[in-house]
Design a protein around this motif. Structure first.
Motif, PDB file in Angstrom:
ATOM      1  N   ALA A   6      -0.956 -11.053  11.162  1.00  0.00           N
ATOM      2  CA  ALA A   6      -0.002  -9.965  11.386  1.00  0.00           C
ATOM      3  C   ALA A   6       0.440  -9.353  10.060  1.00  0.00           C
ATOM      4  CB  ALA A   6       1.208 -10.479  12.161  1.00  0.00           C
ATOM      5  N   ARG A   7       0.726 -10.193   9.071  1.00  0.00           N
ATOM      6  CA  ARG A   7       1.151  -9.689   7.770  1.00  0.00           C
ATOM      7  C   ARG A   7       0.026  -8.880   7.107  1.00  0.00           C
ATOM      8  NH1 ARG A   7       5.363 -11.390   4.695  1.00  0.00           N
ATOM      9  NH2 ARG A   7       5.517 -13.309   5.894  1.00  0.00           N
ATOM     10  N   LEU A   8      -1.188  -9.416   7.147  1.00  0.00           N
ATOM     11  CA  LEU A   8      -2.329  -8.721   6.547  1.00  0.00           C
ATOM     12  C   LEU A   8      -2.595  -7.393   7.250  1.00  0.00           C
ATOM     13  CD1 LEU A   8      -4.680  -8.696   4.533  1.00  0.00           C
ATOM     14  CD2 LEU A   8      -6.024  -9.914   6.257  1.00  0.00           C
ATOM     15  N   SER A   9      -2.507  -7.381   8.573  1.00  0.00           N
ATOM     16  CA  SER A   9      -2.714  -6.145   9.326  1.00  0.00           C
ATOM     17  C   SER A   9      -1.662  -5.101   8.969  1.00  0.00           C
ATOM     18  CB  SER A   9      -2.675  -6.428  10.826  1.00  0.00           C
ATOM     19  OG  SER A   9      -3.694  -7.305  11.187  1.00  0.00           O
ATOM     20  N   ALA A  10      -0.413  -5.527   8.854  1.00  0.00           N
ATOM     21  CA  ALA A  10       0.652  -4.595   8.481  1.00  0.00           C
ATOM     22  C   ALA A  10       0.430  -4.040   7.079  1.00  0.00           C
ATOM     23  CB  ALA A  10       2.009  -5.294   8.571  1.00  0.00           C
ATOM     24  N   VAL A  11       0.007  -4.902   6.165  1.00  0.00           N
ATOM     25  CA  VAL A  11      -0.246  -4.459   4.788  1.00  0.00           C
ATOM     26  C   VAL A  11      -1.393  -3.451   4.760  1.00  0.00           C
ATOM     27  CG1 VAL A  11      -1.082  -5.227   2.528  1.00  0.00           C
ATOM     28  CG2 VAL A  11       0.741  -6.483   3.682  1.00  0.00           C
ATOM     29  N   VAL A  12      -2.455  -3.727   5.498  1.00  0.00           N
ATOM     30  CA  VAL A  12      -3.613  -2.816   5.518  1.00  0.00           C
ATOM     31  C   VAL A  12      -3.235  -1.477   6.132  1.00  0.00           C
ATOM     32  CG1 VAL A  12      -5.891  -2.444   6.535  1.00  0.00           C
ATOM     33  CG2 VAL A  12      -5.347  -4.627   5.476  1.00  0.00           C
ATOM     34  N   PHE A  13      -2.561  -1.494   7.279  1.00  0.00           N
ATOM     35  CA  PHE A  13      -2.158  -0.246   7.919  1.00  0.00           C
ATOM     36  C   PHE A  13      -1.208   0.550   7.020  1.00  0.00           C
ATOM     37  CE2 PHE A  13      -4.058  -1.656  11.805  1.00  0.00           C
ATOM     38  CZ  PHE A  13      -4.248  -0.507  12.554  1.00  0.00           C
ATOM     39  N   GLY A  14      -0.253  -0.121   6.405  1.00  0.00           N
ATOM     40  CA  GLY A  14       0.683   0.573   5.520  1.00  0.00           C
ATOM     41  C   GLY A  14       0.005   1.164   4.306  1.00  0.00           C
ATOM     42  N   THR A  15      -0.923   0.425   3.714  1.00  0.00           N
ATOM     43  CA  THR A  15      -1.634   0.918   2.533  1.00  0.00           C
ATOM     44  C   THR A  15      -2.516   2.108   2.876  1.00  0.00           C
ATOM     45  OG1 THR A  15      -1.623  -1.315   1.619  1.00  0.00           O
ATOM     46  CG2 THR A  15      -3.186   0.242   0.662  1.00  0.00           C
ATOM     47  N   VAL A  16      -3.268   1.985   3.950  1.00  0.00           N
ATOM     48  CA  VAL A  16      -4.140   3.090   4.366  1.00  0.00           C
ATOM     49  C   VAL A  16      -3.304   4.311   4.743  1.00  0.00           C
ATOM     50  CG1 VAL A  16      -5.762   3.835   6.166  1.00  0.00           C
ATOM     51  CG2 VAL A  16      -6.058   1.628   5.049  1.00  0.00           C
ATOM     52  N   GLY A  17      -2.204   4.094   5.450  1.00  0.00           N
ATOM     53  CA  GLY A  17      -1.336   5.204   5.832  1.00  0.00           C
ATOM     54  C   GLY A  17      -0.748   5.923   4.639  1.00  0.00           C
ATOM     55  N   ALA A  18      -0.235   5.168   3.681  1.00  0.00           N
ATOM     56  CA  ALA A  18       0.326   5.795   2.479  1.00  0.00           C
ATOM     57  C   ALA A  18      -0.762   6.541   1.705  1.00  0.00           C
ATOM     58  CB  ALA A  18       0.978   4.741   1.592  1.00  0.00           C
ATOM     59  N   GLY A  19      -1.956   5.961   1.635  1.00  0.00           N
ATOM     60  CA  GLY A  19      -3.056   6.622   0.936  1.00  0.00           C
ATOM     61  C   GLY A  19      -3.461   7.918   1.602  1.00  0.00           C
ATOM     62  N   LEU A  20      -3.519   7.931   2.939  1.00  0.00           N
ATOM     63  CA  LEU A  20      -3.863   9.160   3.658  1.00  0.00           C
ATOM     64  C   LEU A  20      -2.819  10.249   3.434  1.00  0.00           C
ATOM     65  CD1 LEU A  20      -5.202   7.882   7.090  1.00  0.00           C
ATOM     66  CD2 LEU A  20      -6.432   9.280   5.438  1.00  0.00           C
ATOM     67  N   VAL A  21      -1.551   9.871   3.468  1.00  0.00           N
ATOM     68  CA  VAL A  21      -0.492  10.852   3.245  1.00  0.00           C
ATOM     69  C   VAL A  21      -0.591  11.432   1.836  1.00  0.00           C
ATOM     70  CG1 VAL A  21       2.006  11.185   3.054  1.00  0.00           C
ATOM     71  CG2 VAL A  21       1.060   9.863   4.946  1.00  0.00           C
ATOM     72  N   LEU A  22      -0.743  10.571   0.846  1.00  0.00           N
ATOM     73  CA  LEU A  22      -0.826  11.050  -0.529  1.00  0.00           C
ATOM     74  C   LEU A  22      -2.050  11.933  -0.739  1.00  0.00           C
ATOM     75  CD1 LEU A  22       0.319   7.849  -2.429  1.00  0.00           C
ATOM     76  CD2 LEU A  22       1.605   9.962  -2.092  1.00  0.00           C
ATOM     77  N   ALA A  23      -3.191  11.545  -0.184  1.00  0.00           N
ATOM     78  CA  ALA A  23      -4.402  12.364  -0.341  1.00  0.00           C
ATOM     79  C   ALA A  23      -4.250  13.714   0.352  1.00  0.00           C
ATOM     80  CB  ALA A  23      -5.604  11.608   0.224  1.00  0.00           C
ATOM     81  N   GLY A  24      -3.666  13.724   1.535  1.00  0.00           N
ATOM     82  CA  GLY A  24      -3.463  14.987   2.241  1.00  0.00           C
ATOM     83  C   GLY A  24      -2.494  15.909   1.537  1.00  0.00           C
TER      84      GLY A  24
END
Length: 141
Positions: A6-24
């Motif tokens: 659960a912790r790893l999944s949350a970290v991955v989703f949060g990292t990918v989400g922040a990266g997508l927002v910043l790239a967009g």
């Protein structure tokens, strides 16, 4: 769901989400979608002050994505309780989505869909951050 998964999944989703927002946001602010009407590319730091009202939703989404990255880092290193990080990620993800929806009206659209793709990437990132918050809520204390 185990604590580590659960912790790893949350970290991955949060990292990918922040990266997508910043790239967009970077894509929109630098004018990569060339046909964006009502929003010319920024000419430099002095131009930010003059057009603050136009780009403020993008700046707010950028700041929220940076805070998401920090919360995810603290959660990954176990310096932040899962319940606290869950609440923060859900609120930050919702703020990102609201800011991007507000900015889409100012950005406009292009016939080839390039602006829409950058906006959708940002919205997807905000939604991934909310999902990270839900996953963080599943981590037992």
């Amino acid at each position: 769901m185990t604590t580590g998964v659960a912790r790893l999944s949350a970290v991955v989703f949060g990292t990918v989400g922040a990266g997508l927002v910043l790239a967009g946001v970077v894509s929109i602010a630098t004018g990569i979608p060339h046909r964006a009407h009502n929003m010319a590319p920024l000419a430099g730091p002095p131009d930010v002050g003059g057009r603050l009202g136009e780009i403020s939703p993008l700046l707010a989404a950028t700041m929220a994505a940076l805070v998401v990255a920090w919360v995810v880092l603290m959660m990954a290193t176990r310096r932040l309780r899962p319940s606290t990080s869950a609440a923060e990620l859900i609120v930050l993800g919702a703020a990102i989505v609201v800011c991007i929806v507000g900015a889409i009206g100012r950005i406009g659209y292009a016939a080839d869909g390039s602006v829409l793709l950058a906006g959708v990437a940002c919205l997807t990132g905000g939604t991934a951050v909310v999902a990270a918050g839900v996953l963080a809520a599943l981590v037992p204390e």
